[in-house]
Motif scaffolding. Structure first.
Motif, mmCIF file in Angstrom:
data_model
loop_
_atom_site.group_PDB
_atom_site.id
_atom_site.type_symbol
_atom_site.label_atom_id
_atom_site.label_comp_id
_atom_site.label_asym_id
_atom_site.label_seq_id
_atom_site.Cartn_x
_atom_site.Cartn_y
_atom_site.Cartn_z
ATOM 1 N N ILE A 1 37.483 39.129 22.218
ATOM 2 C CA ILE A 1 37.980 38.079 21.311
ATOM 3 C C ILE A 1 38.796 38.730 20.190
ATOM 4 C CG2 ILE A 1 37.302 36.334 19.612
ATOM 5 C CD1 ILE A 1 34.909 35.671 21.448
ATOM 6 N N ALA A 2 38.262 39.820 19.621
ATOM 7 C CA ALA A 2 38.972 40.515 18.537
ATOM 8 C C ALA A 2 40.313 41.049 19.029
ATOM 9 C CB ALA A 2 38.113 41.657 17.994
ATOM 10 N N ASP A 3 40.359 41.456 20.293
ATOM 11 C CA ASP A 3 41.591 42.010 20.852
ATOM 12 C C ASP A 3 42.595 40.932 21.260
ATOM 13 O OD1 ASP A 3 40.541 44.520 20.525
ATOM 14 O OD2 ASP A 3 40.033 44.836 22.644
ATOM 15 N N GLY A 4 42.227 39.675 21.085
ATOM 16 C CA GLY A 4 43.194 38.608 21.350
ATOM 17 C C GLY A 4 43.239 38.123 22.788
ATOM 18 N N LEU A 5 42.190 38.376 23.567
ATOM 19 C CA LEU A 5 42.185 37.874 24.959
ATOM 20 C C LEU A 5 41.688 36.423 24.957
ATOM 21 C CD1 LEU A 5 40.756 40.932 26.967
ATOM 22 C CD2 LEU A 5 43.132 40.209 26.674
ATOM 23 N N ASN A 6 42.432 35.564 24.268
ATOM 24 C CA ASN A 6 41.934 34.211 24.024
ATOM 25 C C ASN A 6 42.791 33.118 24.656
ATOM 26 O OD1 ASN A 6 39.692 35.114 22.356
ATOM 27 N ND2 ASN A 6 41.293 35.739 20.919
ATOM 28 N N GLN A 7 43.740 33.506 25.495
ATOM 29 C CA GLN A 7 44.555 32.504 26.196
ATOM 30 C C GLN A 7 44.125 32.433 27.662
ATOM 31 O OE1 GLN A 7 46.127 30.799 24.036
ATOM 32 N NE2 GLN A 7 45.803 32.333 22.423
ATOM 33 N N TYR A 8 44.754 31.522 28.421
ATOM 34 C CA TYR A 8 44.398 31.365 29.840
ATOM 35 C C TYR A 8 44.413 32.697 30.575
ATOM 36 C CZ TYR A 8 45.811 26.410 29.219
ATOM 37 O OH TYR A 8 45.956 25.118 28.811
ATOM 38 N N PRO A 9 43.315 33.081 31.199
ATOM 39 C CA PRO A 9 43.396 34.221 32.117
ATOM 40 C C PRO A 9 44.103 33.782 33.407
ATOM 41 C CG PRO A 9 41.149 33.335 32.041
ATOM 42 C CD PRO A 9 41.972 32.519 31.083
ATOM 43 N N PRO A 10 44.460 34.720 34.291
ATOM 44 C CA PRO A 10 45.084 34.337 35.568
ATOM 45 C C PRO A 10 44.162 33.402 36.363
ATOM 46 C CG PRO A 10 45.131 36.733 35.268
ATOM 47 C CD PRO A 10 44.289 36.180 34.165
ATOM 48 N N GLY A 11 44.739 32.505 37.140
ATOM 49 C CA GLY A 11 43.963 31.522 37.907
ATOM 50 C C GLY A 11 42.824 32.100 38.722
ATOM 51 N N PRO A 12 43.045 33.164 39.487
ATOM 52 C CA PRO A 12 41.942 33.711 40.300
ATOM 53 C C PRO A 12 40.943 34.527 39.487
ATOM 54 C CG PRO A 12 44.102 34.446 41.090
ATOM 55 C CD PRO A 12 44.317 33.826 39.757
ATOM 56 N N GLY A 13 41.197 34.740 38.182
ATOM 57 C CA GLY A 13 40.326 35.582 37.357
ATOM 58 C C GLY A 13 41.070 36.840 36.946
ATOM 59 N N MET A 14 40.608 37.479 35.854
ATOM 60 C CA MET A 14 41.274 38.701 35.397
ATOM 61 C C MET A 14 41.120 39.794 36.444
ATOM 62 S SD MET A 14 40.437 39.181 31.418
ATOM 63 C CE MET A 14 40.775 37.874 30.246
ATOM 64 N N ARG B 1 42.853 38.850 47.021
ATOM 65 C CA ARG B 1 42.802 37.592 47.782
ATOM 66 C C ARG B 1 41.412 37.180 48.223
ATOM 67 N NH1 ARG B 1 46.588 36.806 52.447
ATOM 68 N NH2 ARG B 1 45.987 34.664 51.977
ATOM 69 N N GLU B 2 40.448 38.068 48.069
ATOM 70 C CA GLU B 2 39.121 37.776 48.628
ATOM 71 C C GLU B 2 38.029 37.678 47.572
ATOM 72 O OE1 GLU B 2 39.753 39.353 53.113
ATOM 73 O OE2 GLU B 2 38.859 40.817 51.755
ATOM 74 N N VAL B 3 38.438 37.652 46.306
ATOM 75 C CA VAL B 3 37.494 37.493 45.197
ATOM 76 C C VAL B 3 38.092 36.461 44.249
ATOM 77 C CG1 VAL B 3 36.324 38.631 43.260
ATOM 78 C CG2 VAL B 3 36.755 39.923 45.375
ATOM 79 N N LEU B 4 37.311 35.454 43.901
ATOM 80 C CA LEU B 4 37.775 34.394 43.001
ATOM 81 C C LEU B 4 36.754 34.228 41.885
ATOM 82 C CD1 LEU B 4 39.652 31.859 42.470
ATOM 83 C CD2 LEU B 4 37.990 30.570 43.844
ATOM 84 N N VAL B 5 37.208 34.304 40.632
ATOM 85 C CA VAL B 5 36.306 34.098 39.492
ATOM 86 C C VAL B 5 36.219 32.595 39.216
ATOM 87 C CG1 VAL B 5 35.945 34.584 37.032
ATOM 88 C CG2 VAL B 5 36.887 36.367 38.548
ATOM 89 N N THR B 6 35.013 32.107 38.994
ATOM 90 C CA THR B 6 34.779 30.668 38.846
ATOM 91 C C THR B 6 33.956 30.375 37.585
ATOM 92 O OG1 THR B 6 32.792 30.876 40.201
ATOM 93 C CG2 THR B 6 34.815 30.247 41.347
ATOM 94 N N VAL B 7 33.838 29.095 37.267
ATOM 95 C CA VAL B 7 33.029 28.677 36.117
ATOM 96 C C VAL B 7 31.558 28.633 36.584
ATOM 97 C CG1 VAL B 7 32.710 26.975 34.296
ATOM 98 C CG2 VAL B 7 34.978 27.353 35.265
ATOM 99 N N GLY B 8 30.940 29.797 36.588
ATOM 100 C CA GLY B 8 29.581 29.921 37.100
ATOM 101 C C GLY B 8 29.556 29.779 38.615
ATOM 102 N N ALA B 9 28.390 30.068 39.178
ATOM 103 C CA ALA B 9 28.219 29.854 40.614
ATOM 104 C C ALA B 9 28.346 28.365 40.928
ATOM 105 C CB ALA B 9 26.855 30.374 41.058
ATOM 106 N N PHE C 1 40.829 25.029 36.429
ATOM 107 C CA PHE C 1 41.860 26.071 36.442
ATOM 108 C C PHE C 1 41.215 27.412 36.087
ATOM 109 C CE2 PHE C 1 45.691 28.181 34.321
ATOM 110 C CZ PHE C 1 46.069 28.801 35.491
ATOM 111 N N VAL C 2 40.869 27.622 34.825
ATOM 112 C CA VAL C 2 40.247 28.894 34.422
ATOM 113 C C VAL C 2 39.249 28.611 33.309
ATOM 114 C CG1 VAL C 2 42.231 30.357 34.990
ATOM 115 C CG2 VAL C 2 42.076 29.284 32.722
ATOM 116 N N ALA C 3 38.435 29.598 32.974
ATOM 117 C CA ALA C 3 37.534 29.464 31.823
ATOM 118 C C ALA C 3 37.030 30.831 31.399
ATOM 119 C CB ALA C 3 36.331 28.571 32.176
#
Ligand SMILES: *Cc1c(COP(=O)(O)O)cnc(C)c1O
Length: 394
Positions: A57-70, A93-101, A270-272
């Protein structure tokens, strides 16, 4: 509880109007009871992970991350699964970050199951599965687990019988919430053979992959012969790193399946949780020893609670994983688990949840309740004492 007839909720969601958990939590508060109904820990995850989130947060990573996750998290997930299980995933292509399981589960069902198709669930089951199937306009058949002494087993004949030409997907959850069961390798192999034989997709919910006790090891469904290409594996930071509020989860599998999950997911959220993603990546890379310590401490907590419950006359099932124990209500029947749980906070000063609410066949399950043991030692010791007094007073 189904919604009232005048409900404005769409009909396919009306059966999911409200859950028993809120009622039990309210009763626990009212009677100042120790809440062993809630399945979340009362201590924090690894300090370096919490600091990494603050730093992000301090480093400014506070905007939309990429759709599939960082990328840093997708790479950490792929590296973790390769190191622990030998499973190779392309992090692009084979790993997707989601809003929890939870979102991974809903998106997998929405993205892979056509309306009118069937999904087979193993009962009792985590409450979001059936709701997600209903959201998709599909239907489900639930196959009750069977009892074998003090453990639960898959009823393989019933599982076979539940598959029809319309079945598209099987949902498997091991280690299992709410019973704590860890499926044996023979059971996992039998499920895998069935899935291959009937050409089914498998959604494997492995959020408790690290929480296996008594020297057990976790076997991912995707590692079995013929399974990688048909399995979407879901996991999350919630249970592994004690951050249920971060809602940082993931889906892994072959690109065609993960594409389908991503297609649904991108229009749900989209992302979270941008700043949590590098923090979870850090934990996957550097905090495995913390997870081992937590697992060992949870095993001791399970033993403490199991002893207290046995002493109070409950029939305790030998859960081999997760942070839950399933127990039979003391005394001879007829029992009603919902009524039992409604009065337990006042009678014993402890709250639990009924098992029948996780099922479509409540009459088969209404003699059982679930207790969580992911609580601080002093809290569990006090709960054990209170349950012990319940035993003495009958
Ligand atoms: C807690 C839990 C989930 C949800 O995980 P989140 O990452 O919090 O969304 C999914 N499945 C099971 C079996 C769980 O117990």
């Amino acid at each position: 509880m189904p919604s009232a007839p005048h409900s404005r909720t769409v009909s396919r969601l009306q059966p999911f109007g409200s859950t028993i958990f809120a009622e039990m939590t309210a009763l626990a508060t009212e009677h100042d009871a120790i809440n062993l109904g809630q399945g979340f820990p009362d201590t924090d995850g690894p300090a370096s992970m919490l600091e990494a989130a603050r730093q992000a947060i301090a480093d400014g990573l506070n905007q939309y991350p990429p759709g599939p996750g960082m990328p840093v998290l997708r790479h950490a997930i792929a590296a973790d699964r390769l190191a622990r299980y030998g499973i190779v995933h392309d992090p692009e292509r084979e790993v997707l970050v989601t809003v929890g399981a939870t979102e991974a589960i809903s998106a997998a069902i929405l993205g892979l199951v056509e309306p009118g198709a069937e999904v087979v669930l193993v009962e009792p089951y985590y409450d979001s599965y059936a709701a997600a199937v209903a959201l998709a306009g599909a239907t489900w058949r639930s196959v009750p687990m069977a009892q074998d002494g003090d453990r639960f087993v898959l009823d393989l004949d019933a599982l076979h019988a539940a598959i029809t030409p319309k079945t598209r997907m099987l949902v498997v959850n091991s280690p299992h919430n709410p019973t704590g069961t860890v499926l044996t390798s023979a059971e996992l192999s039998a499920v895998a053979e069935l899935a291959c034989e009937r050409d089914l997709l498998v959604l494997s919910d492995e959020v408790y992959e690290h929480l296996v006790f008594d020297g057990r090891t976790h076997t991912p469904m995707a590692s079995l012969p013929g399974m990688y290409e048909r399995t979407v594996t879901v996991s999350s930071a919630a249970k592994t790193f004690s951050v249920t509020g971060w809602k940082t989860g993931w889906a892994c599998g072959p690109a065609e399946l993960v594409d389908a999950v991503r297609t649904a997911k991108q229009f749900m959220s989209f992302v979270a949780g941008g700043p949590f993603q590098p923090a979870v990546a850090h934990a996957l890379e550097h905090e495995q020893a913390w997870v081992v310590d937590m697992r060992n401490s949870l095993q001791r907590k399970r033993d403490l609670l199991a002893d207290a419950l046995s002493g109070a006359g409950f029939g305790v099932y030998s859960g081999g994983g997760t942070y839950f124990l399933c127990a039979e209500i003391p005394g001879t029947g007829p029992h009603n688990d919902i009524e039992f749980c409604r009065t337990l906070p006042e009678r014993a000063g402890v709250a639990a949840v009924p098992i029948s609410v996780f099922t479509d066949h409540p009459e088969q399950w209404n003699h059982m309740v679930r207790f969580a043991f992911c609580k601080r030692d002093e809290v569990l010791v006090e709960a054990a004492e209170r349950l012990g007094r319940l035993g003495v007073s009958g």
